[in-house]
Design an enzyme around this catalytic site. Structure first.
Site, PDB file in Angstrom:
ATOM      1  N   GLU A   1     -11.856  55.683  16.201  1.00 46.19           N
ATOM      2  CA  GLU A   1     -12.205  54.567  14.457  1.00 46.19           C
ATOM      3  C   GLU A   1     -11.857  55.626  13.794  1.00 46.19           C
ATOM      4  OE1 GLU A   1     -16.518  53.910  15.177  1.00 46.19           O
ATOM      5  OE2 GLU A   1     -16.710  55.763  16.211  1.00 46.19           O
TER       6      GLU A   1
ATOM      7  N   ARG B   1     -23.504  54.351  23.887  1.00 44.12           N
ATOM      8  CA  ARG B   1     -22.988  55.393  22.683  1.00 44.12           C
ATOM      9  C   ARG B   1     -23.398  56.596  22.647  1.00 44.12           C
ATOM     10  NH1 ARG B   1     -20.822  53.024  17.387  1.00 44.12           N
ATOM     11  NH2 ARG B   1     -23.157  53.820  17.052  1.00 44.12           N
TER      12      ARG B   1
ATOM     13  N   ARG C   1     -25.495  50.708  21.107  1.00 46.39           N
ATOM     14  CA  ARG C   1     -25.645  51.829  20.266  1.00 46.39           C
ATOM     15  C   ARG C   1     -27.201  53.031  20.005  1.00 46.39           C
ATOM     16  NH1 ARG C   1     -23.262  47.472  17.196  1.00 46.39           N
ATOM     17  NH2 ARG C   1     -22.129  48.321  15.694  1.00 46.39           N
TER      18      ARG C   1
ATOM     19  N   GLY D   1     -13.428  51.083  17.111  1.00 46.23           N
ATOM     20  CA  GLY D   1     -14.595  50.646  16.461  1.00 46.23           C
ATOM     21  C   GLY D   1     -13.621  49.843  15.023  1.00 46.23           C
ATOM     22  N   THR D   2     -13.421  49.216  15.703  1.00 47.84           N
ATOM     23  CA  THR D   2     -13.029  48.539  14.430  1.00 47.84           C
ATOM     24  C   THR D   2     -13.643  48.717  12.449  1.00 47.84           C
ATOM     25  OG1 THR D   2     -12.905  46.544  14.918  1.00 47.84           O
ATOM     26  CG2 THR D   2     -10.784  47.156  15.487  1.00 47.84           C
ATOM     27  N   ASN D   3     -15.123  48.879  12.913  1.00 44.19           N
ATOM     28  CA  ASN D   3     -15.418  48.650  11.745  1.00 44.19           C
ATOM     29  C   ASN D   3     -15.371  49.704  10.826  1.00 44.19           C
ATOM     30  OD1 ASN D   3     -17.220  46.078  11.974  1.00 44.19           O
ATOM     31  ND2 ASN D   3     -18.460  47.325  13.458  1.00 44.19           N
ATOM     32  N   ASP D   4     -15.317  50.951  11.811  1.00 45.15           N
ATOM     33  CA  ASP D   4     -15.171  52.815  11.148  1.00 45.15           C
ATOM     34  C   ASP D   4     -13.427  52.392  10.723  1.00 45.15           C
ATOM     35  OD1 ASP D   4     -17.123  53.742  10.240  1.00 45.15           O
ATOM     36  OD2 ASP D   4     -17.659  54.054  12.592  1.00 45.15           O
TER      37      ASP D   4
ATOM     38  N   HIS E   1     -25.939  46.209   6.115  1.00 39.39           N
ATOM     39  CA  HIS E   1     -26.615  47.136   7.491  1.00 39.39           C
ATOM     40  C   HIS E   1     -27.578  45.253   8.043  1.00 39.39           C
ATOM     41  CE1 HIS E   1     -31.191  48.172   9.146  1.00 39.39           C
ATOM     42  NE2 HIS E   1     -30.220  49.143   9.570  1.00 39.39           N
TER      43      HIS E   1
ATOM     44  N   CYS F   1     -14.663  46.697  20.043  1.00 40.46           N
ATOM     45  CA  CYS F   1     -16.321  46.689  19.530  1.00 40.46           C
ATOM     46  C   CYS F   1     -17.293  46.517  18.581  1.00 40.46           C
ATOM     47  CB  CYS F   1     -17.023  47.455  20.825  1.00 40.46           C
ATOM     48  SG  CYS F   1     -17.266  49.364  19.822  1.00 40.46           S
TER      49      CYS F   1
ATOM     50  N   ARG G   1       1.068  -1.254  -0.212  1.00 38.84           N
ATOM     51  CA  ARG G   1       0.055  -0.012  -0.468  1.00 38.84           C
ATOM     52  C   ARG G   1       1.097   0.941   0.090  1.00 38.84           C
ATOM     53  NH1 ARG G   1      -4.657  -1.711   2.322  1.00 38.84           N
ATOM     54  NH2 ARG G   1      -4.742  -3.892   3.455  1.00 38.84           N
TER      55      ARG G   1
HETATM   56  C1  PEP Z   1     -17.485  50.484  14.457  1.00 39.34           C
HETATM   57  O1  PEP Z   1     -16.977  50.943  13.599  1.00 39.34           O
HETATM   58  O2  PEP Z   1     -16.778  49.430  14.860  1.00 39.34           O
HETATM   59  C2  PEP Z   1     -18.327  49.779  15.871  1.00 39.34           C
HETATM   60  C3  PEP Z   1     -18.710  49.487  17.030  1.00 39.34           C
HETATM   61  O3  PEP Z   1     -19.122  51.725  15.467  1.00 39.34           O
HETATM   62  P1  PEP Z   1     -20.184  51.364  14.204  1.00 39.34           P
HETATM   63  O4  PEP Z   1     -20.659  49.845  13.776  1.00 39.34           O
HETATM   64  O5  PEP Z   1     -21.868  51.458  15.212  1.00 39.34           O
HETATM   65  O6  PEP Z   1     -20.439  52.114  13.364  1.00 39.34           O
HETATM   66 MG    MG Z   2     -18.023  53.181  14.555  1.00 37.93          MG
END
Ligand code: PEP
Ligand code: MG
Length: 886
Positions: free
Chosen positions: A748, A620, A564, A769-772, A458, A834, A96
């Site tokens: 952010e 916030r 929020r 705010g790691t999204n922004d 969203h 966040c 094998r």
């Molecule tokens: C962000 O920007 O990471 C955040 C937590 O705020 P939002 O998503 O509400 O802009």
């Molecule tokens: Mg934000």
């Protein structure tokens, strides 16, 4: 000179340091089983080093290897008491391939190497079973010819069919002379068509099988696979050779697979499956597991002692592996042999149960159990899943944007969703995309489906936040708003028709499907307890409604990291007061409208403080641009004008005035509060009054945390902090009570990173705010990213979507820089995150390394974050890097 051949038999195996690299998976596995005293067939493995030598010799087995092979066979002869090509008790071998990883295109196993026109009769006599002996010989010639001569197996089938018709036998020849005739036809065919002869010397058979098997390492599919998985060509192939086990011989022979535990309970109970008397076939999906007692009852009592023996070995292997194992075994005329073991495959729930049981059985430590579980897999335990037992009609596939499955009736607007839900009808809200005003529709719906958008749209973000299943970007569907129908290919669905969505796989399914409800068993809680004991970082949640806050607490959230507040302004009549405030022409008008919102906000906050019972709550201030609160459609504009008793033109003017080219970079965040401080003042008052009231009710002080969004300048913070402090002083004076509170900021924007040292002087805490931040560091709009980021990932320009997993080299580096700067001016500053990445296991590892104090994520991600934080802490301390700050 490295060894070319490593021998093994029960109780002893020649060792080598990097066993898998030298002997391949099968070879290393058999050697390990042998050294664990498991009954393995005696044999040897030709190491990858020999493959490299053979390659160097142009593919022919070098003399030295041939000599080693001869000695290895002699060793096997001595341990088995059989002779290769012997006139009595001939030795038969299985050959094998054994690679370091599973890979396609390698040579199939060749069984019964050593059978010749002569030895076949010796075996027939020894076993008193000429059919079995000749059946084996026929199979050997076929697989030998396929491998060594590249013969087409279909040709053998045709040949056997012709012979069957000519002689008149049924499924197979009826006696030795018919068998011999068939074998003679095989030989003739090979010689005539391919000019090939199956050697009648066993050693020569073996040499040629090994040579051809080695060559399969360079077959096209193996080479492609290696390229794809970056496996170097020079890793080479090993070959394992062992004494044949006649597992198909009689009713005391068979093969099977056993699992050391009942995976559905984690209990120590051997389960598995077996087959007796069949041909060797691939075991893809094991049949339904059965236990020992049932097995014996089902009419295989002759296996009972073998299985008792098997159970003993499997226990030992499990203890050695420290994990539930799956073992392949064979039984030849009542004798048991173990062939291979691997960690048992299992579902997320089973994995948790088994890990916890292994700890309680003293086989592994809690830390090990924590590391065993993939945090992301917990998602499946927290949400309903689809019962895939029946047939499903998939209407479309989008992105799994928020996990869990839900069935319900289609509603095309939030208003209809609310009306239908009020009649207790389960609803799936189906929209092209959702907007802030859809929040109530989303709240009452069982799930949300959008035609457009990605995993950070969203709909996706809100659905994850409120724990509703959501599928986004189901682009093959089309909503015809005028007719109120949904087109799915040829199908036309209308309001009230039932669909099911799977927010994990992204499927949209016709009709209602049975769902399996989650149950958070005691084992789940035990595992979470282990995790809590091992982690350093705190885990908070992003929540604004009481429902989310309660859910988060039940999942173990240690406070709210982001409330929020804008989400609180959409419900019921609140939106009207909000619109009244926005439409007001001066500060007095705004304050009048805000006064209506104050008691509502206050009671919301009281409820949150009470649910969180002493845990930190970060609230916030209003963040989104004001236009998000204004009506969109003509009907809504007319309705708003009527309700607020203003001219329709005023509403339209205000909408036009608030229109921005780039709202995400426009009049939002702290910029709003600076333009309209009365908004921030109302919110601060509501927070302080709520804190006092909740504190009085609970008999313990509530320390609210007020967070200011989108700060880039220290002076923005100073400006707003002064207003907040003034409100605090006023409320305290009015109530005759002192309260403590914190004022911090979101980080952010890149400028806030660079100025973190100065900003920290004015802030009690930072929350990234790691999204922004990802949006502004990359200059990629988070709402439009889905259109092209998937191409980036597909093209390998990005490894991962930075909106899901933190971009360690860019955004991450900036977070680390901000922490370092902030701690220089305020060493005890509390720092959290966040954004969406706060609930992502890979990002959490980075946050642990950077020494953040907490992550905050949507409620359903809380258990994932708890486990991921524990894993990160354990890994970091094992790497000798201690806990926290880098
Ligand atoms: C962000 O920007 O990471 C955040 C937590 O705020 P939002 O998503 O509400 O802009
Ligand atoms: Mg934000």
């Amino acid at each position: 000179m490295p060894k070319r051949i490593y021998t093994f038999r029960q109780g002893e195996a020649e060792r080598t340091a990097d066993a898998v690299a030298a002997l391949g998976l099968k070879g290393a596995n058999l050697a390990l089983l042998a050294s664990l005293e498991a009954p393995v067939p005696p044999g040897f493995t030709i190491a990858t080093h020999a493959w490299r030598e053979t390659k160097g010799a142009g593919g022919d087995l070098p003399q030295a290897l041939r000599a080693d092979l001869r000695s290895a066979v002699e060793w096997l002869e001595s341990v088995t008491g059989r002779r290769f090509g012997g006139d009595q008790r001939p030795l038969l071998l299985a050959v094998r391939t054994s690679a370091g990883t599973q890979l396609p295109g390698l040579a199939e196993s060749v069984l019964d190497v050593g059978l010749t026109d002569r030895t076949v009769d010796v075996i027939a006599a020894e076993l008193s079973d000429s059919d079995f002996a000749y059946r084996s010989y026929r199979r050997f010639i076929e697989s030998y010819a396929a491998l060594v001569f590249d013969a087409d197996l279909a040709e053998f089938e045709d040949l056997a069919d012709r012979e069957k018709d000519r002689v008149g036998w049924g499924i197979e020849p009826r006696n030795v002379s018919e068998w011999r005739m068939l074998i003679a036809r095989y030989h003739d065919f090979l010689e005539r068509e391919l000019g090939a002869v199956v050697p009648q010397t066993p050693l020569q058979q073996m040499v040629e099988v090994v040579q051809a098997s080695f060559a399969s390492w360079r077959s096209l599919s193996a080479a492609n696979h290696r390229m794809l998985h970056a496996i170097p060509e020079n890793a080479g192939l090993a070959i394992t050779v062992h004494a044949m086990i006649f597992n198909e011989r009689n009713q005391k022979s068979g093969r099977g697979r056993a699992v050391s535990r009942d995976l559905s309970t984690g209990a120590k109970r051997l389960t598995g499956e077996f087959s007796i008397g069949g041909r060797i076939e691939a075991f893809d999906e094991p049949p339904e597991p059965i236990d020992l007692a049932t097995f014996v009852e089902r009419g295989a009592p002759s296996f009972a002692p073998v299985l008792a023996e098997l159970a003993g070995h499997v226990r030992r292997i499990e203890a050695h592996a420290g994990d539930a194992v799956e073992v392949d075994f064979m039984v030849g005329d009542g004798a048991l042999f173990l062939m291979q073991y691997r960690p048992a495959r299992r579902s997320a729930g089973e994995a948790v149960r088994v890990a916890v049981e292994l700890v309680s059985d003293g086989i592994i430590e809690p830390q090990e159990a924590i590391l065993r579980i993939d945090p992301a897999s917990l998602d499946l335990l927290l949400h309903p899943t689809i019962d895939r037992g029946g047939g499903l009609t998939v209407l479309a596939r989008g992105m799994g944007a928020s996990p869990g499955a839900a069935s319900g009736e289609i509603a095309f607007t939030s208003e209809r969703a609310q009306a239908m839900a009020a009649d207790e009808r389960p609803v799936i809200l189906v929209r092209n995309e959702t907007h802030p005003e859809d929040i109530h529709g989303m709240h009452v719906a069982e799930g949300v489906l959008t035609i457009r958008g990605g995993t950070t749209s969203h709909a996706a973000v809100v659905a994850r936040g409120i724990g509703k299943p959501c599928v986004t970007g189901a682009g093959s569907l089309r909503i015809n708003a005028a007719r109120g129908v949904l087109h799915a290919g040829d199908r036309v669905l209308k309001e009230g028709d039932r669909i099911t969505i799977d927010g994990s796989s992204g499927e949209v399914i016709a009709g209602e499907v049975r769902l399996i409800r989650p149950s958070l068993s005691g084992d789940f809680a035990t595992l979470m307890g282990f995790a809590d004991g091992a982690r350093r970082m705190r885990v908070r949640t992003n929540a604004e409604t009481p429902h989310e806050a309660r859910a988060a607490r039940s999942f173990g959230a240690e406070g709210i990291g982001l409330c929020r507040t804008e989400h609180m302004f959409f419900e019921g009549d609140r939106i009207q007061s909000m619109r009244e405030m926005i439409l007001a022409s001066d500060e007095t008008g705004r304050r009048r409208a805000l006064a209506k919102l104050l008691p509502i906000q206050r009671s919301d906050f009281i409820e949150l403080f009470e649910i969180m019972a002493g845990l930190p709550v970060t609230i916030r201030l209003l963040d989104p641009p004001l236009h998000e609160f204004l009506p969109n459609s003509d009907t809504e504009i007319v309705e708003t004008a009527q309700k607020l008793a203003v001219d329709e033109a005023v509403v339209r003017q205000r909408i036009a005035a608030l229109e921005e080219f780039n709202p995400m970079l426009g009049h939002r965040g702290c910029r709003l509060a600076i333009s309209y401080p009365e908004i921030a003042e109302m919110q601060a008052r509501a927070i302080f009054e709520a804190a006092i009231e909740a504190g009085e009710r609970a008999g313990a002080a509530v320390v609210p945390e007020i967070m200011i969004p989108l700060v880039s300048l220290r002076r923005e913070l100073d400006f707003l902090k002064a207003r907040i402090d003034a409100v605090a002083a006023k409320v305290m004076e009015e109530r005759g009570r002192r309260i403590d509170y914190l004022v911090g900021t979101m980080i952010e924007l890149p400028r806030a990173i660079i100025r973190a040292d100065s900003i920290a002087e004015a802030a009690d805490f930072f929350s990234f705010g790691t999204n922004d931040l990802t949006q502004t560091v990359y200059g990629i709009s988070r709402d439009d990213a889905a259109n092209f980021l998937s191409t980036y990932v597909r093209q390998g320009i990005l490894d991962r979507d930075p909106f899901q997993t933190i971009d360690v080299e860019g955004v991450g580096e900036m977070i680390a820089l901000a922490c370092e700067k902030a701690r220089r001016t305020r060493p005890d500053i509390s720092v959290g995150v966040c954004g969406e990445q706060g609930g992502d296991p890979a990002s959490i590892a980075f946050f642990e390394e950077t020494g953040l104090d907490y992550v905050s994520c949507s409620p359903f991600r809380v258990p994932i974050a708890r486990l991921a934080a524990a894993q990160s802490a354990i890994r970091l301390s094992r790497a000798g890097r201690g806990r926290g700050r880098r």
